[in-house]
Design a protein around this motif. Structure first.
Motif, PDB file in Angstrom:
ATOM      1  N   ILE A 173      -9.826  42.913  -4.249  1.00  0.00           N
ATOM      2  CA  ILE A 173      -9.771  41.820  -4.901  1.00  0.00           C
ATOM      3  C   ILE A 173      -9.051  41.341  -5.628  1.00  0.00           C
ATOM      4  CG2 ILE A 173     -10.653  43.326  -7.155  1.00  0.00           C
ATOM      5  CD1 ILE A 173     -13.630  41.444  -7.032  1.00  0.00           C
ATOM      6  N   GLY A 212     -18.200  33.448  -4.280  1.00  0.00           N
ATOM      7  CA  GLY A 212     -19.689  35.476  -5.065  1.00  0.00           C
ATOM      8  C   GLY A 212     -19.683  35.255  -3.497  1.00  0.00           C
ATOM      9  N   CYS A 252     -22.576  33.736 -10.559  1.00  0.00           N
ATOM     10  CA  CYS A 252     -23.749  34.553  -9.653  1.00  0.00           C
ATOM     11  C   CYS A 252     -24.450  34.765  -8.625  1.00  0.00           C
ATOM     12  CB  CYS A 252     -24.254  35.780 -10.510  1.00  0.00           C
ATOM     13  SG  CYS A 252     -23.428  36.021 -12.819  1.00  0.00           S
ATOM     14  N   SER A 310     -22.752  40.400  -7.027  1.00  0.00           N
ATOM     15  CA  SER A 310     -21.162  39.225  -7.280  1.00  0.00           C
ATOM     16  C   SER A 310     -20.993  37.645  -7.883  1.00  0.00           C
ATOM     17  CB  SER A 310     -20.369  38.558  -5.991  1.00  0.00           C
ATOM     18  OG  SER A 310     -20.700  37.081  -5.456  1.00  0.00           O
ATOM     19  N   VAL A 322     -17.557  41.865  -8.773  1.00  0.00           N
ATOM     20  CA  VAL A 322     -18.481  42.383  -7.568  1.00  0.00           C
ATOM     21  C   VAL A 322     -18.446  44.147  -8.583  1.00  0.00           C
ATOM     22  CG1 VAL A 322     -17.742  41.310  -5.388  1.00  0.00           C
ATOM     23  CG2 VAL A 322     -16.570  43.702  -6.338  1.00  0.00           C
ATOM     24  N   LEU A 377     -17.055  37.247  -1.493  1.00  0.00           N
ATOM     25  CA  LEU A 377     -16.714  38.347  -2.093  1.00  0.00           C
ATOM     26  C   LEU A 377     -17.951  39.816  -2.234  1.00  0.00           C
ATOM     27  CD1 LEU A 377     -15.481  37.627  -5.211  1.00  0.00           C
ATOM     28  CD2 LEU A 377     -14.508  38.258  -3.865  1.00  0.00           C
ATOM     29  N   GLN A 378     -18.776  39.630  -1.848  1.00  0.00           N
ATOM     30  CA  GLN A 378     -20.393  40.046  -1.486  1.00  0.00           C
ATOM     31  C   GLN A 378     -19.927  40.782  -0.193  1.00  0.00           C
ATOM     32  OE1 GLN A 378     -23.325  37.895  -3.246  1.00  0.00           O
ATOM     33  NE2 GLN A 378     -24.418  39.862  -3.055  1.00  0.00           N
TER      34      GLN A 378
END
Lengths: 122, 741
Positions: free
Chosen positions: B326, B211, B238, B223, B311, B214-215
């Motif tokens: 993504i 996560g 999260c 995310s 996200v 990804l952020q």
């Protein structure tokens, strides 16, 4: 009247077989495992040996192999209540290695007495 | 000053000559020659003009070609005056560098757009590459935009004019937007990192790490990565913008927002602009979705759906390129997730197989022991029948039957403890019944050469202990004591009394001094324990016995059990000989509060007295046994085969009985339910519970509430009689009753 050796690690069962066969008029000696049993036999031969299978130090299978070697006329009875395998598996091996009779625990007093008598007669 | 004129020579070279010189030339060359020369000059000038125009045409074409190349390569051109900061640049430059309508017209304004982490690097590159004769420079920097996004540009340039020291006066060069390339590079690097992290990490930490990446990659404040479990629930890890990293939560599939469920159902990426605008396909806000722009894709391989990645929270929202990014990440991760899940499943299966194997080994061991026990029971009971005429032999045979039965009971207990190690309910326990039981058992199982002597103070009070744990600890110590006396025999003493730890007793830690305890003592008259061995007594596997006579686990188990109960074990060899093992447990009252009030039950009241017993059990053998045992003890016994029958009998004649003894598990009412009905009919009527080994925890809980006494099956006859008598005596003493909840 015969000389009988009982090889059994369980004290209660050992005592039971001892008093049972003594009452039948036999001369009985006992050993608590295969090693003691074989040593006792070497010191003084017996007419018949009853041995348990699963025991510490030396198990009954090894004891039967040691005792049978060079003694085709020795009477051998194997008894077992099982362990990691079913009692039949052990008893079958014992039979292949030279046990004349096998008994699955728990057996009746009559059964063991009959087996002993039969072997001694034969 | 003499005027000067330019002459074009026949070879088209310009002659720059002064008028004064012209006279000199005329004198030397003559006018004729001069006339011929002028005619020739006129023809050369027109040819030169044509060439000049051609050059200009070439230049224009070059310039157009250059412009096309610059445009095609998306190069922005700049010319920066370093002294004044004046910036001259092409439209493409502003397209690459500009920030909406904000166009940097000044060198400083331009530098201000550069990401603070990159500006020093750019400055250094410019200085290093732009000196006179320098190689020029190239530098990749991030530019920040007012919408929070960033872009990457490549700036290449060189010094255009230099001062005497060789320092540049102007910088000229190009910039190019390389954001797309950078993003691809970054994605590739990130995917590598994600894959590595996935392989290295475990569980929620892993999900949290993914996560976070990804952020970073998508510049989104929030995310989450969610994995579906076997029950169809989504376990979400999260990472929030507010620093709430790695928060995990589990959502039932039904509780998922419909839009996210559709993502799981393979509808392709979900891109929302936030709740305020509503979701595109519903027109109304979708329950549970964040009020922020959201981008979610599912994590799946073939038909198998593992979960989703999402996200959220970027103010400018998400576009198709973000969705592609993504989706690419999800596609990378899916096979890793699959192989990982498969590996985990294989591990689980292997562990299960191992467990089954262990269980098989254990079952084999149990079968082996149990068959020996049955052999002894069968054999000695057969002998007993034959010995009916010989009382001494008969007694010996029956002793052996009893001993084998106790062994069987202990074996069952060990199996139950193996399957239910949590049976350590430390409820307030009156240790006397347990001690009496233990004494009965020791007398039955020890050879005649061992004399068992007991001394139990009637006012022992209670201890906080699971009865099975305390029994096991004391039985272990008693077995050691008996073994210490071996075949020569001797006296085994079993004692219990309330005691206060002396303030100066060095055997106890400071916080034990002055405490109220119950002291259990087990003494033998054996040879004692050698000084050098005493220190090692509680070591696991330490044993002085021959192989096959014991594992050496006994005393370390005792130590563990007693310590677990908050107590202490002390083993001493008094000067008078033998060994005394003492177990000290904190003393409490029946409700578990220290210290206990003195138990006022006089020992003499344990003497035989009459009473009417209602015995309830669905097993006819047990009913017959109870009638015989309790009848011989001088009690009147009536039986009922279940709780309902017992209730009817009581309702007919509520004062017809002095005590009810009941089994726990019977058809109809359980023992506990029966006890509650009895309490409703006659609150003063004591109820004794007889329960199997498999329900001691139940019995302890139930016992604290409604039962006066609890007897565990299989029981010695004496134990049942003592329990019934205690219940009767307490009921009589408590005519002005103790507070029974």
């Amino acid at each position: 009247m015969a000389r009988i050796l009982i090889i059994e690690d369980d004290e209660e069962v050992r005592d039971l077989l001892d008093s049972l066969l003594t009452r039948e008029g036999h001369e009985v000696a006992t050993a608590a495992n295969g090693k003691q049993g074989v040593t006792a036999f070497m010191a003084q031969p017996f007419d018949l040996v009853i041995t348990d299978i699963i025991m510490p130090e030396k198990d009954g299978i090894e004891a039967i192999m040691d005792l049978r070697r060079g003694r085709p006329h020795l009477k051998l009875i194997a008894i077992s209540g099982g362990g990691r395998a079913e009692p039949e598996n052990y008893l079958h091996s014992a039979q292949l290695l030279g046990a004349n009779r096998t008994l699955r625990k728990p057996f009746s007093n009559e059964a063991i007495v009959a087996a002993v008598q039969e072997l001694l007669r034969g | 000053m003499i005027p000067r004129h330019a002459l074009i020579r026949p070879d088209a070279a310009l002659l720059d000559v002064g008028l004064a010189d012209l006279g000199q030339v005329a004198l030397v060359l003559g006018l004729v020659a001069a006339g011929a020369g002028l005619l020739h000059c006129r023809r050369s000038a027109s040819r030169a003009r044509a060439e000049h125009e051609a050059t200009i045409r070439d230049l224009v074409a070059d310039r157009e070609r250059l412009a096309a190349v610059v445009e095609a390569g998306r190069y922005g051109i700049f010319d920066l005056d370093l002294a004044t900061g004046r910036l001259d640049a092409s439209p493409a430059f502003y397209a690459a560098v500009g920030n909406g309508d904000a166009r940097p017209e000044h060198g400083q304004a331009w530098l201000a757009l550069v990401h603070p982490d990159d500006s020093a690097r750019l400055d250094a590159a410019r200085r290093a590459g732009s000196g006179r004769g320098g190689p020029g420079y190239a530098c990749e920097v991030r530019l920040q935009r007012t919408d929070g996004s960033s872009r990457w540009v490549l700036e290449q340039g060189r010094g255009a004019a230099h001062d005497e020291a060789g320092c540049p006066l102007r910088l000229a060069g190009t910039v190019r937007d390389i954001t797309a390339r950078k993003r691809v590079e970054q994605q590739l690097a990130m995917r590598g990192r994600m894959a590595a992290a996935f392989l290295a990490a475990r569980g929620d930490v892993l999900l949290g790490d993914l996560g976070a990446m990804l952020q970073e990659l998508l510049e989104a404040p929030c995310s989450c990565v969610g994995m579906l479990d076997e029950q169809g629930r989504l376990r979400l890890a999260c990472n929030g913008a507010d620093g709430s990293r790695h928060a995990t939560t589990t959502m039932d599939a039904d509780a998922l927002p419909a839009a996210l469920r559709r993502v799981l159902d393979a509808e392709g990426p979900l891109v929302t602009e936030g709740q305020d605008q509503g979701t595109p396909d519903q027109g109304t806000p979708d329950q549970g979705l964040p009020r922020l722009p959201l981008l979610a894709v599912r994590l799946a391989s073939g038909e198998r759906v593992f979960g989703l990645v999402a996200v959220a929270g970027r103010t400018r929202g998400f576009g198709d390129d973000d969705a592609a990014t993504i989706a690419g990440i999800a596609a990378d991760l899916a096979p890793l997730v699959q192989s990982r899940l498969e590996a985990e499943a294989a591990d689980k299966q292997a562990a299960q197989a191992q467990k089954m194997q262990a269980l098989g080994v254990m079952a084999g061991g149990i079968a082996h022991d149990f068959n020996n026990i049955l052999q002894a029971i069968l054999g000695f009971s057969t002998l007993a029948r034959q010995d009916a005429h010989d009382p001494a032999r008969l007694a010996t045979d029956l002793d052996r039957v009893q001993r084998a039965t106790v062994r069987g009971r202990d074996l069952v207990q060990r199996i139950l403890h193996f399957s239910r190690p949590a049976d350590a309910e430390a409820t307030p326990l009156d240790p006397l019944p347990l001690l009496e039981d233990l004494a009965i058992e020791l007398r039955a199982t020890q050879p005649d050469s061992v004399r068992v002597v007991t001394s139990f103070a009637p006012d022992c009070g209670h201890v906080r202990a699971g009865s099975e744990h305390l029994r096991q600890a004391l039985a272990n110590l008693a077995a050691n004591a008996a073994q210490a006396m071996d075949s020569r025999g001797g006296t085994l003493t079993l004692a219990a009394a309330p005691w206060r730890v002396n303030a100066t007793d060095a055997r106890f830690p400071a916080d034990w001094r002055g405490r109220e305890v119950v002291a259990f003592r087990i003494g033998d008259t054996g040879p004692g324990i050698a000084e050098e061995i005493r220190a090692r007594l509680f070591d696991p596997f330490f044993t002085t016995r021959a192989v096959g006579e014991g594992t050496g686990l006994g005393l370390s188990v005792v130590h563990g059990l007693v310590t677990g109960l908050g107590g202490r074990v002390v083993i001493e060899c008094p000067a008078t000989g033998g060994t005394v093992a003492s177990v000290y447990l904190p003393r409490v009252d029946a409700h578990g509060h220290p210290p206990a009030p003195a138990d006022t039950l006089p020992a003499s009241s344990l003497a035989s007295r009459r009473g009417r017993v209602l015995f309830v059990d669905d097993d006819p053998e047990i009913r017959d046994l109870a009638v015989t045992l309790l009848g011989r003890a001088g009690l009147e016994v009536e039986t009922a085969q279940d709780g309902l029958q017992a209730c009817e009998r009581l309702a007919r004649d509520p004062s017809g009985f002095d005590v009810v003894v009941t089994d726990q598990y019977m058809p109809g009412l359980t023992g506990r339910e029966l006890a509650l009905r009895v309490a409703a009919l006659r609150p003063d009527l004591p109820v004794v519970l007889v329960t199997g080994l498999d329900e001691p925890a139940d019995a302890a809980v139930a016992g604290a509430l409604v039962f006066r006494e609890v007897v565990t099956k299989p029981f010695f006859g004496q134990s049942l009689i003592l329990a019934v008598r205690r219940a009767l005596d307490r009921a009589r003493v408590g005519a002005e009753p103790e507070a029974t909840p």
